[in-house]
Design a protein around this motif. Structure first.
Motif, PDB file in Angstrom:
ATOM      1  N   PRO A 267       0.806  -1.227   0.000  1.00 37.19           N
ATOM      2  CA  PRO A 267       0.000   0.000   0.000  1.00 37.19           C
ATOM      3  C   PRO A 267       0.838   1.274   0.000  1.00 37.19           C
ATOM      4  CG  PRO A 267      -0.923  -1.590   1.537  1.00 37.19           C
ATOM      5  CD  PRO A 267       0.389  -2.137   1.090  1.00 37.19           C
ATOM      6  N   LEU A 268       1.894   1.322   0.807  1.00 33.30           N
ATOM      7  CA  LEU A 268       2.738   2.519   0.825  1.00 33.30           C
ATOM      8  C   LEU A 268       3.576   2.629  -0.447  1.00 33.30           C
ATOM      9  CD1 LEU A 268       4.002   2.814   4.518  1.00 33.30           C
ATOM     10  CD2 LEU A 268       2.462   4.347   3.289  1.00 33.30           C
ATOM     11  N   GLU A 269       3.965   1.505  -1.029  1.00 35.64           N
ATOM     12  CA  GLU A 269       4.679   1.553  -2.308  1.00 35.64           C
ATOM     13  C   GLU A 269       3.806   2.205  -3.374  1.00 35.64           C
ATOM     14  OE1 GLU A 269       7.669   0.950  -3.061  1.00 35.64           O
ATOM     15  OE2 GLU A 269       8.531  -0.564  -1.722  1.00 35.64           O
ATOM     16  N   ILE A 270       2.539   1.794  -3.422  1.00 35.34           N
ATOM     17  CA  ILE A 270       1.607   2.353  -4.402  1.00 35.34           C
ATOM     18  C   ILE A 270       1.351   3.834  -4.117  1.00 35.34           C
ATOM     19  CG2 ILE A 270      -0.755   2.240  -5.291  1.00 35.34           C
ATOM     20  CD1 ILE A 270      -0.693  -0.768  -4.736  1.00 35.34           C
ATOM     21  N   LEU A 271       1.148   4.162  -2.841  1.00 30.82           N
ATOM     22  CA  LEU A 271       0.840   5.541  -2.471  1.00 30.82           C
ATOM     23  C   LEU A 271       1.984   6.488  -2.813  1.00 30.82           C
ATOM     24  CD1 LEU A 271      -1.046   7.579  -1.103  1.00 30.82           C
ATOM     25  CD2 LEU A 271       0.039   6.985   1.081  1.00 30.82           C
ATOM     26  N   THR A 272       3.210   6.108  -2.497  1.00 27.13           N
ATOM     27  CA  THR A 272       4.347   6.988  -2.771  1.00 27.13           C
ATOM     28  C   THR A 272       4.545   7.193  -4.277  1.00 27.13           C
ATOM     29  OG1 THR A 272       5.837   5.072  -2.608  1.00 27.13           O
ATOM     30  CG2 THR A 272       5.543   6.422  -0.630  1.00 27.13           C
ATOM     31  N   GLY A 273       4.423   6.117  -5.052  1.00 29.27           N
ATOM     32  CA  GLY A 273       4.602   6.249  -6.498  1.00 29.27           C
ATOM     33  C   GLY A 273       3.487   7.020  -7.167  1.00 29.27           C
ATOM     34  N   ALA A 274       2.233   6.714  -6.796  1.00 26.28           N
ATOM     35  CA  ALA A 274       1.093   7.357  -7.443  1.00 26.28           C
ATOM     36  C   ALA A 274       1.002   8.839  -7.084  1.00 26.28           C
ATOM     37  CB  ALA A 274      -0.198   6.641  -7.043  1.00 26.28           C
ATOM     38  N   SER A 275       1.231   9.194  -5.832  1.00 26.78           N
ATOM     39  CA  SER A 275       1.133  10.599  -5.434  1.00 26.78           C
ATOM     40  C   SER A 275       2.227  11.429  -6.091  1.00 26.78           C
ATOM     41  CB  SER A 275       1.222  10.725  -3.914  1.00 26.78           C
ATOM     42  OG  SER A 275       2.445  10.197  -3.422  1.00 26.78           O
ATOM     43  N   ALA A 276       3.430  10.891  -6.198  1.00 30.92           N
ATOM     44  CA  ALA A 276       4.523  11.625  -6.837  1.00 30.92           C
ATOM     45  C   ALA A 276       4.212  11.893  -8.304  1.00 30.92           C
ATOM     46  CB  ALA A 276       5.832  10.850  -6.704  1.00 30.92           C
ATOM     47  N   GLY A 277       3.735  10.875  -9.022  1.00 28.09           N
ATOM     48  CA  GLY A 277       3.410  11.058 -10.431  1.00 28.09           C
ATOM     49  C   GLY A 277       2.225  11.967 -10.650  1.00 28.09           C
ATOM     50  N   GLY A 278       1.196  11.841  -9.806  1.00 30.02           N
ATOM     51  CA  GLY A 278       0.013  12.680  -9.965  1.00 30.02           C
ATOM     52  C   GLY A 278       0.306  14.151  -9.751  1.00 30.02           C
ATOM     53  N   ILE A 279       1.057  14.475  -8.705  1.00 30.51           N
ATOM     54  CA  ILE A 279       1.398  15.875  -8.429  1.00 30.51           C
ATOM     55  C   ILE A 279       2.235  16.453  -9.561  1.00 30.51           C
ATOM     56  CG2 ILE A 279       2.706  17.386  -6.893  1.00 30.51           C
ATOM     57  CD1 ILE A 279       1.949  15.467  -4.599  1.00 30.51           C
ATOM     58  N   ALA A 280       3.242  15.705 -10.012  1.00 27.68           N
ATOM     59  CA  ALA A 280       4.088  16.190 -11.098  1.00 27.68           C
ATOM     60  C   ALA A 280       3.297  16.355 -12.389  1.00 27.68           C
ATOM     61  CB  ALA A 280       5.255  15.224 -11.317  1.00 27.68           C
ATOM     62  N   GLY A 281       2.352  15.457 -12.653  1.00 32.35           N
ATOM     63  CA  GLY A 281       1.553  15.544 -13.872  1.00 32.35           C
ATOM     64  C   GLY A 281       0.666  16.771 -13.917  1.00 32.35           C
ATOM     65  N   VAL A 282       0.023  17.086 -12.803  1.00 33.83           N
ATOM     66  CA  VAL A 282      -0.857  18.256 -12.753  1.00 33.83           C
ATOM     67  C   VAL A 282      -0.050  19.547 -12.890  1.00 33.83           C
ATOM     68  CG1 VAL A 282      -2.419  19.576 -11.271  1.00 33.83           C
ATOM     69  CG2 VAL A 282      -2.668  17.101 -11.436  1.00 33.83           C
ATOM     70  N   LEU A 283       1.093  19.626 -12.216  1.00 34.24           N
ATOM     71  CA  LEU A 283       1.897  20.846 -12.244  1.00 34.24           C
ATOM     72  C   LEU A 283       2.469  21.131 -13.632  1.00 34.24           C
ATOM     73  CD1 LEU A 283       3.875  20.585  -8.865  1.00 34.24           C
ATOM     74  CD2 LEU A 283       1.932  22.065  -9.391  1.00 34.24           C
ATOM     75  N   THR A 284       2.720  20.105 -14.418  1.00 35.08           N
ATOM     76  CA  THR A 284       3.312  20.295 -15.742  1.00 35.08           C
ATOM     77  C   THR A 284       2.286  20.208 -16.865  1.00 35.08           C
ATOM     78  OG1 THR A 284       3.858  17.916 -15.807  1.00 35.08           O
ATOM     79  CG2 THR A 284       5.569  19.422 -15.014  1.00 35.08           C
ATOM     80  N   CYS A 285       1.003  20.279 -16.565  1.00 34.58           N
ATOM     81  CA  CYS A 285      -0.038  20.167 -17.586  1.00 34.58           C
ATOM     82  C   CYS A 285       0.050  21.263 -18.655  1.00 34.58           C
ATOM     83  CB  CYS A 285      -1.423  20.170 -16.935  1.00 34.58           C
ATOM     84  SG  CYS A 285      -2.772  19.845 -18.098  1.00 34.58           S
ATOM     85  N   PRO A 286       0.309  22.537 -18.316  1.00 32.63           N
ATOM     86  CA  PRO A 286       0.424  23.549 -19.384  1.00 32.63           C
ATOM     87  C   PRO A 286       1.497  23.209 -20.419  1.00 32.63           C
ATOM     88  CG  PRO A 286       0.182  24.623 -17.249  1.00 32.63           C
ATOM     89  CD  PRO A 286       0.354  23.163 -16.975  1.00 32.63           C
ATOM     90  N   MET A 287       2.627  22.674 -19.975  1.00 30.96           N
ATOM     91  CA  MET A 287       3.670  22.281 -20.911  1.00 30.96           C
ATOM     92  C   MET A 287       3.213  21.116 -21.787  1.00 30.96           C
ATOM     93  SD  MET A 287       6.203  24.318 -20.273  1.00 30.96           S
ATOM     94  CE  MET A 287       4.937  25.541 -19.948  1.00 30.96           C
ATOM     95  N   ASP A 288       2.401  20.232 -21.221  1.00 30.58           N
ATOM     96  CA  ASP A 288       1.890  19.092 -21.980  1.00 30.58           C
ATOM     97  C   ASP A 288       0.918  19.556 -23.052  1.00 30.58           C
ATOM     98  OD1 ASP A 288       1.747  16.211 -22.367  1.00 30.58           O
ATOM     99  OD2 ASP A 288      -0.302  16.358 -21.604  1.00 30.58           O
TER     100      ASP A 288
END
Length: 430
Positions: A267-288
């Protein structure tokens, strides 16, 4: 007398057969070696603390062989990309839709519309072949460069958080020449959908990946395969840097919470990976958004040439000449002449990259500059234009990152039990 006893205690004679003792009324009474017992007791009491420290140090200093890291990252990254490719298609359609008002609105509506009108293989999973090739090659290179850069900086005293951030930055830069051309092919095929797509007009009509590659090379030049390279770099470099900086910090916190030497659990493996990717994805959406628009936009020069060619062809057709002659000779008030049937043996080919020339409402960017593109999108579409497709992008990067990093850690443990490479100084220890 006292000095003699101290000397005999510290420097026992070799010929003494009995343990150290003292004389009481002429009788020798054995005296236990209190100093040695105290050392043993102290060593025993310190053992758990030493073991814990060694465990923590070993855990922090654990460095898998580069081959293990590259294979684990490549397999994990490709699995995550393939799993979420359909949602990536939804994101691409929302961002690259040239119609205003856009055809695709919400994430669920877009997913269902593409599935119903175009199916899975050519619709939701359009462009999956270049996505697969670029994903495996790119993530394999990425994880090899990331591990090397991170170890190099940490070993030279760089702050770990800064090392993780910078390593992600440099690793993506090293992998970008491999995955950017496949990203161009993937994005155009995702936006197009199936060949001769009646449900969506994207401006492209490729028959497949190889046909797309040949067409782009022939009509737009090899440089077009690197279209949006700068925008891709501006998107992916900060994305990887933010993602891995957050992930490494969350992993350290999770291991501290679980205790030294304990596995943090799935559960913590999934949480750490998913939260890191989700935050980075939202912050870089304008560039995408900028990257998608630049890579899928029709080349104005090619569009103009195709339009002029179509106009010249239309003027030369018998149907066009006949209809114009009849219209000129028809007397006023006469019944309208029935429309002439289509006289071509086959319709005009639409297999080129720029033959679907319908005028759309979306403003053309006509630039490779990320700054100018951001300004133009903001002026014409507002802040919402910067975050078109942010919903599917946030979900996609979250699930993809969680899948990739969980599989990365799982495969590293499997490779430890079934090693493919030797463990040298660059393997387990710095």
């Amino acid at each position: 007398m006292v000095l003699a006893r101290v000397a005999s205690y510290l420097f026992p004679q070799a010929d003494q057969a009995s343990p150290l003792g003292f004389t009481n009324n002429g009788s020798s009474i054995p005296m236990p070696d209190m100093r040695r017992e105290a050392e043993v007791l102290r060593a025993d009491s310190d053992a758990p603390a030493v073991a814990a420290a060694v465990t923590v140090d070993d855990d922090e200093a654990y460095r898998p062989p580069y081959l293990h890291a590259m294979l684990a990252g490549g397999i994990g990254g490709t699995t995550g990309d393939m799993l979420m490719h359909s949602l990536d298609t939804v994101k691409t359609r929302q961002q690259g839709d040239p119609h205003l008002p856009p055809k695709y609105t919400s994430m669920g509506n877009t997913y269902w519309t593409i599935f119903r009108q175009e199916g899975v293989r050519k619709g939701l999973y359009g462009g999956v072949l270049p996505a697969f090739m670029g994903s495996f090659a790119g993530t394999t290179i990425f994880f090899g460069c990331y591990e090397y850069s991170k170890r190099y900086m940490v070993d030279r005293g760089v702050n770990p958080s800064l090392a993780y951030f910078t390593a992600g930055f440099f690793a993506d830069l090293a992998a970008s020449p491999v995955y950017v051309p496949t990203e161009v092919l993937k994005t155009r095929l995702q936006l197009q959908g199936r060949h001769n797509n009646p449900a969506f007009s994207s401006g492209y009509n490729y028959r497949g990946t190889l046909h797309a590659l040949r067409t782009i090379y022939k009509t737009e030049g090899a440089a077009e395969l690197f279209s949006g390279y700068k925008a891709t770099i501006f998107r992916d470099l900060p994305f990887s840097a933010i993602q891995f900086a957050i992930y490494e910090q969350e992993q350290r916190l999770a291991k501290s919470w679980a205790g030294a030497g304990n596995d943090i659990g799935l559960p913590l493996e999934i949480l750490t990976g998913a939260s890191a990717g989700g935050i980075a994805g939202v912050l870089t959406c304008p560039m995408d958004v900028v990257k998608t628009r630049i890579q899928t936009e029709l080349d104005p020069a090619v569009v103009a040439a195709a339009r002029s060619k179509q106009k010249g062809f239309a003027k030369a057709t018998p149907a066009a000449r006949g209809s114009s002659h009849l219209a000129a000779s028809r007397p006023s008030g006469a019944a309208p002449v029935p429309k002439q049937p289509h006289l071509h043996a086959k319709p005009i080919s639409t297999s080129g990259a720029s033959t679907a020339l319908k005028h759309h409402g979306q403003v053309s960017l006509d630039t490779e500059s990320v700054t100018l593109a951001l300004r133009k999108i903001y002026r014409t579409e507002g802040l919402a234009g910067w975050f078109r497709g942010v919903g599917p992008r946030g979900v996609w990067t979250s699930v993809q990152s969680g899948t990739m990093l969980v599989m990365y850690q799982t495969l590293l443990k499997w490779f430890d039990e079934n090693p493919l490479a030797g463990r040298d100084d660059d393997g387990l220890r710095g």
